[in-house]
Scaffold this active site. Structure first.
Site, mmCIF file in Angstrom:
data_model
loop_
_atom_site.group_PDB
_atom_site.id
_atom_site.type_symbol
_atom_site.label_atom_id
_atom_site.label_comp_id
_atom_site.label_asym_id
_atom_site.label_seq_id
_atom_site.Cartn_x
_atom_site.Cartn_y
_atom_site.Cartn_z
ATOM 1 C CE LYS A 1 -4.381 0.931 2.336
ATOM 2 N NZ LYS A 1 -5.083 0.713 3.610
HETATM 3 O O1 G3P Z 1 -9.062 1.532 4.289
HETATM 4 C C1 G3P Z 1 -8.834 2.819 4.715
HETATM 5 C C2 G3P Z 1 -9.491 3.006 6.022
HETATM 6 O O2 G3P Z 1 -8.823 2.285 6.987
HETATM 7 C C3 G3P Z 1 -9.668 4.396 6.467
HETATM 8 O O3 G3P Z 1 -10.831 4.370 7.215
HETATM 9 O O4 G3P Z 1 -12.450 5.137 8.852
HETATM 10 O O5 G3P Z 1 -10.022 5.730 9.112
HETATM 11 O O6 G3P Z 1 -11.402 6.789 7.332
HETATM 12 P P1 G3P Z 1 -11.191 5.571 8.174
#
Ligand code: G3P
Length: 224
Positions: free
Chosen positions: A83
């Site tokens: 990633k």
């Molecule tokens: O896959 C990306 C994710 O982990 C981000 O999620 O909820 O931190 O915006 P969030």
């Protein structure tokens, strides 16, 4: 649409793998830091449970260092996807890793042009962050449709991986817009399995079945 779990928690991954619907896993440095364990140990355990793509993020800012970390991560297992954040250095790293035939996931994508550039740099996946766009008053879901259309227009192999998923509606919308994959936290995945009417219906079936005598139950079961 492939279903990925967005977590670095091995117990959650093991649980969902047992449901038979898990296609892959995504992690990020914030999720890994919550576990208080070595990243390598976590990854080794995850790849023993999941045979599909497992995204592992680099934590460098310069392309050379990203590539170095990416090569090391990719060597841990054949299903590791490196990633890489959407930056200029990230684009360089995506190109170099793709030339080495290492699968990549370009993360922190917030508009269609970023996604297009990542795909041109050879990313295997791009991860548009829906929830974080919604947080600042933008419609994150439009981005999924735009990326799906653009990759289709130019026959780009890059897959659209809907990320930063916060609710069951995000999952439905991602599927309606044609996302190739959707990664979600354990609690969202649990909530899309359940429905109150399913629970009520199940309870009623069990109650009615228990009203029968043992002889009636035996008679009601289809004999082989
Ligand atoms: O896959 C990306 C994710 O982990 C981000 O999620 O909820 O931190 O915006 P969030």
């Amino acid at each position: 649409m492939k279903i990925f779990l967005d977590t670095a928690n091995v117990a959650e991954i093991r649980e969902v793998a047992d449901w038979g619907i898990l296609d892959g896993v995504t992690t990020n440095p914030s999720l890994v830091s919550k576990e208080g364990r070595s990243f390598d140990d976590i990854l080794h355990e995850i790849v023993r449970i999941v045979s599909g793509p497992v995204s592992a993020e680099v934590v460098a800012e310069a392309a050379d260092e990203m590539v170095e970390q990416g090569v090391r991560l990719a060597a841990l297992a054949p299903n590791i996807v490196v990633k890489i954040p959407m930056t200029i250095e990230g684009l360089k790293a995506l190109r170099r890793l793709s030339e080495k035939e290492i699968a990549t996931n370009c993360t922190l994508v917030f508009n269609a042009t970023q996604g297009l550039l990542a795909a041109k740099a050879g990313a295997s996946f791009v991860s548009p962050f829906l929830g974080r766009l919604d947080d600042i008053g933008h419609n994150g879901m439009d981005l999924i449709g735009q990326l799906v259309t653009i990759f289709d227009n130019y026959a780009l192999d890059t897959e659209v991986l809907a990320a930063s998923i916060r609710s069951p509606l995000h999952v439905v919308d991602a599927a309606l817009h044609g996302a190739d994959a959707c990664t979600m936290p354990f609690k969202v995945l649990q909530s899309i399995v359940r429905h109150p009417l399913t629970d009520l219906g199940n309870a009623a079936f069990t109650r009615d079945w228990q009203k029968l005598t043992p002889a009636q139950r035996a008679a009601a079961v289809v004999q082989a």
